[in-house]
Design an enzyme around this catalytic site. Structure first.
Site, PDB file in Angstrom:
ATOM      1  N   MET A  14      19.694  -8.230   4.502  1.00  0.00           N
ATOM      2  CA  MET A  14      20.462  -9.593   4.961  1.00  0.00           C
ATOM      3  C   MET A  14      19.209 -10.420   5.806  1.00  0.00           C
ATOM      4  O   MET A  14      18.852  -9.810   6.616  1.00  0.00           O
ATOM      5  CB  MET A  14      21.523  -9.412   5.935  1.00  0.00           C
ATOM      6  N   ARG A  68       4.280 -13.887  11.107  1.00  0.00           N
ATOM      7  CA  ARG A  68       3.954 -12.151  10.949  1.00  0.00           C
ATOM      8  C   ARG A  68       2.630 -12.293   9.979  1.00  0.00           C
ATOM      9  O   ARG A  68       2.449 -13.277   9.476  1.00  0.00           O
ATOM     10  CB  ARG A  68       5.352 -11.806   9.980  1.00  0.00           C
ATOM     11  N   CYS A  79      -8.107  18.550  -7.562  1.00  0.00           N
ATOM     12  CA  CYS A  79      -8.324  17.993  -8.864  1.00  0.00           C
ATOM     13  C   CYS A  79      -6.847  17.734  -9.491  1.00  0.00           C
ATOM     14  O   CYS A  79      -6.823  17.125 -10.599  1.00  0.00           O
ATOM     15  CB  CYS A  79      -9.386  18.666 -10.042  1.00  0.00           C
ATOM     16  N   SER A 116     -11.464  24.624  -6.482  1.00  0.00           N
ATOM     17  CA  SER A 116     -10.625  23.235  -6.619  1.00  0.00           C
ATOM     18  C   SER A 116      -9.290  23.460  -6.804  1.00  0.00           C
ATOM     19  O   SER A 116      -8.737  24.223  -7.487  1.00  0.00           O
ATOM     20  CB  SER A 116     -11.364  22.577  -7.950  1.00  0.00           C
ATOM     21  N   ARG A 125      19.589 -13.510  12.244  1.00  0.00           N
ATOM     22  CA  ARG A 125      18.605 -12.912  11.175  1.00  0.00           C
ATOM     23  C   ARG A 125      18.109 -11.492  11.546  1.00  0.00           C
ATOM     24  O   ARG A 125      18.172 -11.136  12.652  1.00  0.00           O
ATOM     25  CB  ARG A 125      17.307 -13.926  11.203  1.00  0.00           C
ATOM     26  N   GLY A 164      14.962  -6.698   1.116  1.00  0.00           N
ATOM     27  CA  GLY A 164      16.122  -5.950   0.432  1.00  0.00           C
ATOM     28  C   GLY A 164      17.362  -6.206   1.373  1.00  0.00           C
ATOM     29  O   GLY A 164      18.637  -6.096   1.032  1.00  0.00           O
ATOM     30  N   TYR A 192     -14.551  17.349  -1.018  1.00  0.00           N
ATOM     31  CA  TYR A 192     -14.131  15.940  -1.985  1.00  0.00           C
ATOM     32  C   TYR A 192     -12.854  16.097  -2.573  1.00  0.00           C
ATOM     33  O   TYR A 192     -12.182  17.068  -2.369  1.00  0.00           O
ATOM     34  CB  TYR A 192     -15.426  16.104  -3.140  1.00  0.00           C
ATOM     35  N   LYS A 244       9.905  -9.623  13.402  1.00  0.00           N
ATOM     36  CA  LYS A 244      10.514 -10.961  13.793  1.00  0.00           C
ATOM     37  C   LYS A 244      10.785 -11.054  15.382  1.00  0.00           C
ATOM     38  O   LYS A 244      10.094 -12.015  15.936  1.00  0.00           O
ATOM     39  CB  LYS A 244      11.868 -11.333  13.063  1.00  0.00           C
ATOM     40  N   HIS A 246      11.449 -16.503  -3.301  1.00  0.00           N
ATOM     41  CA  HIS A 246      11.848 -15.083  -3.282  1.00  0.00           C
ATOM     42  C   HIS A 246      10.827 -14.389  -4.289  1.00  0.00           C
ATOM     43  O   HIS A 246      10.229 -13.618  -3.916  1.00  0.00           O
ATOM     44  CB  HIS A 246      13.142 -14.665  -3.365  1.00  0.00           C
TER      45      HIS A 246
HETATM   46  C1  PEP Z   1      -3.475  21.125 -11.657  1.00  0.00           C
HETATM   47  O1  PEP Z   1      -2.869  22.157 -12.132  1.00  0.00           O
HETATM   48  O2  PEP Z   1      -3.438  20.592 -10.676  1.00  0.00           O
HETATM   49  C2  PEP Z   1      -4.840  20.858 -12.480  1.00  0.00           C
HETATM   50  C3  PEP Z   1      -5.569  19.989 -12.255  1.00  0.00           C
HETATM   51  O3  PEP Z   1      -4.755  21.655 -13.896  1.00  0.00           O
HETATM   52  P1  PEP Z   1      -3.914  21.018 -15.018  1.00  0.00           P
HETATM   53  O4  PEP Z   1      -3.024  19.752 -14.559  1.00  0.00           O
HETATM   54  O5  PEP Z   1      -4.882  20.794 -16.229  1.00  0.00           O
HETATM   55  O6  PEP Z   1      -3.056  22.332 -15.347  1.00  0.00           O
END
Ligand code: PEP
Ligand code: MG
Length: 907
Positions: free
Chosen positions: A111, A372, A865, A798, A100, A109, A885, A27, A490
């Site tokens: 004042m 803003r 993963c 992975s 303000r 959240g 990836y 502000k 709000h």
């Molecule tokens: C993990 O452990 O990150 C994983 C992808 O395998 P799971 O969640 O199936 O144990």
């Protein structure tokens, strides 16, 4: 630390500027900037965020002493420009100020605002005399006591009660048979002032302060105190805002929107914050002050004619009635409107983003009080960026960086099914404050919304109006419905920021907190009843209305295409079914990063064959059982490989704790005993023998494949046969077989040998070959530490950061919910490490694993993963350590794609 604590602005000059947000707050920095670009801004000063930090370290007295002279000089600066005097004894026009808060980012959240500070029993008379407008003076005074009492002195409504000041107002209105605040006479306002003072005395035990300087310091310190209130802390947690930032305090000369019918106040947006359309819009109230608009006490009018007509249509109000009773600013004050329109264009051009502005018109003259970059829904975020790119306001990279990846989630949420909507029973209509489709059970209190949610209920929070205390409850609700308040109330602003569906200002509903119900046109809806909200039309329906998947528009596609253009990493999906794989592919997934095969064993009667295998004492017995599962698995894999034709599909070998498969219920034990023709006692013995004290660290992952190699054989066969079948059909399957929970290279070596042996056999049998890879999960700390050895065997890694987090912290994935919230509340952890990758600890293992792996295997393909693969900050981390990836659940694929592109751009 800088030693300048106070920055002044006014009269076209400013000591600060827009890029000083860290020091002056959003502000303060923008007030300075608006001065510099020649917009009309009342003079004032900003106390820096560093003072807030000092306040928290050294306490109130030390800080007041430190900045006392600067604040006095700041007030003198304002007195000079505004030709008025703070605490005037009659020698000059009395100077009143607003105080303000203003952190780097706006924080509902905290004042917010105290207006009209400086008034007391003497000053009000002086103001009445000098302005020649007693009504305005007394109206300002009663507002001041109300606000100061509320936000500085802490006069609050008890649960289930209305705000005590509002109660006084309502009482007086009733006694005088009037509806609007504007109908109060001077005498009425004087009565209110006295009653308000009494409210303050009863509720706080203190007299209302009369000395302007005492008032000023009270307000300044209240802003600093508000930084550490529970709701501010919660808001920071929800939005990952560091405590160290602190808030600035802005003290600014008052301009008055309540000086009469040629005065007004309002909030405006340079584009539509809900839909993203390039339409100037906003709301205002004649003869009012800013809080009236935001607090939703009076229902405000639209700024533009166009908006006003749309509003009237939604409310079922005729054009005649609209034009006479609720005219737009464009109609009511054409000159001020034209000035405001020019300002909004100038500001958007200047900041290259949608602006959310507060303004006041005093006796026909426009003053800007704030600007803003506006909060917006996910849909608006996408549309605005694409539009601004087309309009040449921003470039492609900026358009991408404007995306808050997590917000894209809103676009993927279900919408109401059109047929179901036609049949739905509309009970009332409010304003379409924040889009979305929400169904839930009615609750009236924020804390109860949380309790219900914790019990697994879906709730819709229904309130007369919301206030920052309701933040927690809003956060857990499916949607929010309020009786009062406009598009900038709000509820509306906060809901849009949260991406929550909200219908505000549904004026026909009457909320009865005591009876825990609301009535609307004769229907009573009780706590716990189901309602549905349509945040795009403002309609409220009785009961549950069916929903369906959202369709994605061309703006979304445009952003995804940009992400594609700038990204370095690609995004795969975690999918166990062909349906999920196809969905993810539609969202742009480039393959499957994790197919968990254990879920497939629970389908229908497969579990019987599986149990047969576990309960069998001989290899032959197990092979027979597995042979029954083989064709089913092959079918599963064919489906997924086909859905991802031409793209890599990582299929993981079985990884559950074995006891999850055992028949634990007496009935299923009896059933298996009969099926296998053995006594039920034998089954019980076997089940007992398989019991583990710590299944998460037990007989799971590749340990199963090591002890029961026939499982690995069967799964490898199912995968390779599926691939060969597809290849024979002319498709391009690319299976990658992944071994879970590897801790030593030898485990992997043995499993890889089995896989390769089976694959060679299948190629021989089928007379066709497919390319396949063998790799491993890295999810045990030892695997990350010995990644160089493992990479000599693995073709890909992975990172299973779910297990890696579990084992690095030593927090059981199944039990951490019992203590993690407390850890976060106490500041031991900033976030849940199972949701946001712990870069300092687990991240180091990941980084080490990638480096060591590539050292012995330069071609090693690396991905993630675990759940973190779809969490934006973790995705950025994955980019920084050079992963190829990330893989995440289908609905998080777009989020991960944008985060990955942002990581590449920011690098
Ligand atoms: C993990 O452990 O990150 C994983 C992808 O395998 P799971 O969640 O199936 O144990
Ligand atoms: Mg795992």
């Amino acid at each position: 630390m800088s030693t300048k604590y106070v920055y002044t602005f006014g009269d076209g000059k400013a000591e600060g500027k827009a890029d000083m947000k860290n020091l002056l707050g959003g502000k303060g920095a923008n007030l300075a900037e608006m001065n510099l670009i020649g917009l009309p801004v009342p003079a004032g000063f900003t106390i820096t965020t560093e003072v807030c930090t000092l306040y928290n370290q050294k306490g109130k007295d030390a800080v007041v002493k430190l900045i006392e002279n600067d604040v006095k000089a700041g007030i003198a600066h304002m007195e000079k420009i505004m030709n008025a005097k703070f605490g005037s004894k009659g020698e000059a026009f009395p100077l009143m100020v607003s105080v303000r808060s203003g952190a780097r980012v706006s924080m509902p959240g905290m004042m917010d605002t105290v207006l009209n500070l400086g008034l007391n029993d003497d000053a009000v008379k002086l103001l009445a005399e000098k302005s020649g407008n007693a009504r305005f003076a007394w109206d300002s005074y009663r507002r001041f006591i109300q606000m100061y009492g509320d936000v500085v002195m802490g006069v609050a409504a008890a649960k289930g009660e209305h705000n005590p000041f509002e109660v006084e107002i309502d009482k007086l209105k009733e006694a005088k048979h009037i509806k609007q605040d504007t109908e109060f006479t001077v005498e009425d306002l004087q009565v209110l002032v006295e009653n308000f003072k009494k409210v303050v005395k009863t509720k706080t035990g203190k007299d209302f302060p009369t000395c302007p300087w005492e008032q000023l310091w009270g307000a300044i310190c209240a802003v600093f105190d508000s930084w550490m209130t529970e709701r501010a802390v919660l808001y920071r947690q929800l939005n990952q805002i560091p405590e160290e930032w602190g808030t600035a305090v802005n003290v600014q000369s008052m301009v008055y929107g309540n000086m009469g019918n040629n005065s007004a106040t309002g909030v405006a947006f340079s584009r539509d914050a809900a839909t993203g359309e390039d339409i100037f819009n906003g709301e205002y109230l004649i003869n009012a002050q800013g809080e009236d608009v935001v607090a939703g006490i009076r229902t405000p009018q639209e700024i533009t004619i166009e908006g006003s007509r749309r509003w009237a249509k939604l409310q079922g109000i005729s054009e005649e009635e609209r034009a006479s009773k609720y005219p737009s600013l464009e109609e009511a004050m054409p000159q001020a409107y034209a000035d405001l329109n020019a300002v909004q264009e100038k500001l958007e051009d200047h900041f290259h983003d949608m602006q959310d502005m507060e303004f006041t018109i005093q006796d026909g003259k426009l003053w800007m009080l704030q600007t803003r970059n506006g909060k917006r829904t996910g849909a608006a975020m996408v549309k605005m960026a694409v539009d601004m790119l087309k309009q040449g306001m921003i470039d492609e990279k900026t358009a991408l960086l404007r995306q808050e990846p997590a917000k894209l989630d809103e676009l993927l949420h279900p919408v109401f099914n059109k047929e179901a909507l036609k049949k739905a029973h509309v009970i009332t209509k409010g304003l379409p404050a924040s889009p979305g489709a929400a169904c839930g059970r009615v609750v009236f209190f924020a804390d109860e919304a949380e309790e219900w949610k914790n019990r697994g209920e879906k709730v819709v929070l229904v309130r007369q109006e919301t206030s920052p205390e309701d933040l927690r409850g809003m956060n857990v609700s499916e949607g929010i419905l309020t009786a009062r308040g406009g598009m900038t109330s709000h509820a509306a602003v906060v809901a849009r920021g949260m991406g929550k569906c909200c219908v505000s200002g549904a004026g026909d509903i009457v909320v009865d907190y005591a009876k825990r119900n609301f009535s609307v046109n004769g229907t009573i809806i009780k706590e716990g009843d189901w309602i549905s909200l349509n945040g795009s039309t403002g309609e409220v329906y009785l009961g549950k209305v069916e929903t369906e998947d959202a369709t994605l528009d061309e703006d979304f596609t445009a952003i995804m295409n940009l992400a594609e253009k700038y990204t370095r990493m690609y995004v795969r999906t975690n999918a166990d079914t062909p349906k999920d794989a196809r969905k993810a592919r539609d969202f742009g997934a480039k393959g499957v990063g994790l197919c968990r095969t254990e879920h497939m064993f629970f389908e229908g009667h497969r579990i019987d064959a599986m149990r047969e295998m576990i309960l069998s004492d001989t290899v032959e017995g197990r092979r027979d059982a597995l042979n029954k599962i083989l064709p089913m698995q092959r079918g599963d894999f064919e489906g997924i490989l086909e859905a991802m034709n031409g793209l890599g599909v990582t299929i993981r070998l079985l990884d559950p704790p074995l006891h999850e498969f055992t028949p634990n219920e007496p009935a299923s034990q009896q059933y298996m005993a009969q099926k296998l023709g053995i006594p039920v006692e034998r089954i019980k013995e076997k089940v007992d023998a398989l019991h583990e004290f710590n299944p998460m660290l037990g007989h799971r992952g590749c340990r199963l494949g090591v002890t029961y190699p026939e499982i690995t054989e069967m799964q490898a066969r199912a995968i390779i046969e599926a691939a060969c079948n597809l290849k024979l059909r002319g498709l391009d399957p690319r299976p990658e077989i992944m071994v879970p929970l590897v801790g030593t290279v030898k485990e992997l070596k043995q499993q890889a040998e089995i896989i390769n042996r089976v694959a060679a056999m299948v190629f021989e049998e089928k007379g066709v070959k497919v390319d396949y890879k063998v790799g491993t999960m890295i999810e045990i700390p030892r695997a990350a530490i010995t990644a160089d050895q493992i990479a000599e065997v693995a073709e890909f890694f992975s990172f299973g950061t779910n297990d890696l987090t579990q084992m690095t912290f030593g927090y059981s994935r199944d039990d951490a919910g019992k203590f993690l919230p407390e850890y976060i509340r106490k500041g031991i952890l900033k976030t849940d490490p199972f949701a946001v990758l712990d870069q300092e600890g687990v991240g180091r293992l990941v980084e080490m694993g990638v480096k060591l792996g590539r050292k012995t295997n330069a071609d090693l393909k690396v991905g993630i993963c675990g759940e973190h693969g779809g969490e934006p900050s973790s995705v950025i981390f994955c980019d920084s350590v050079g992963m190829n990836y990330v893989s995440c659940s289908p609905f998080r694929v777009p989020i991960a794609r944008v985060a990955a592109a942002q990581a590449a751009i920011e690098e």
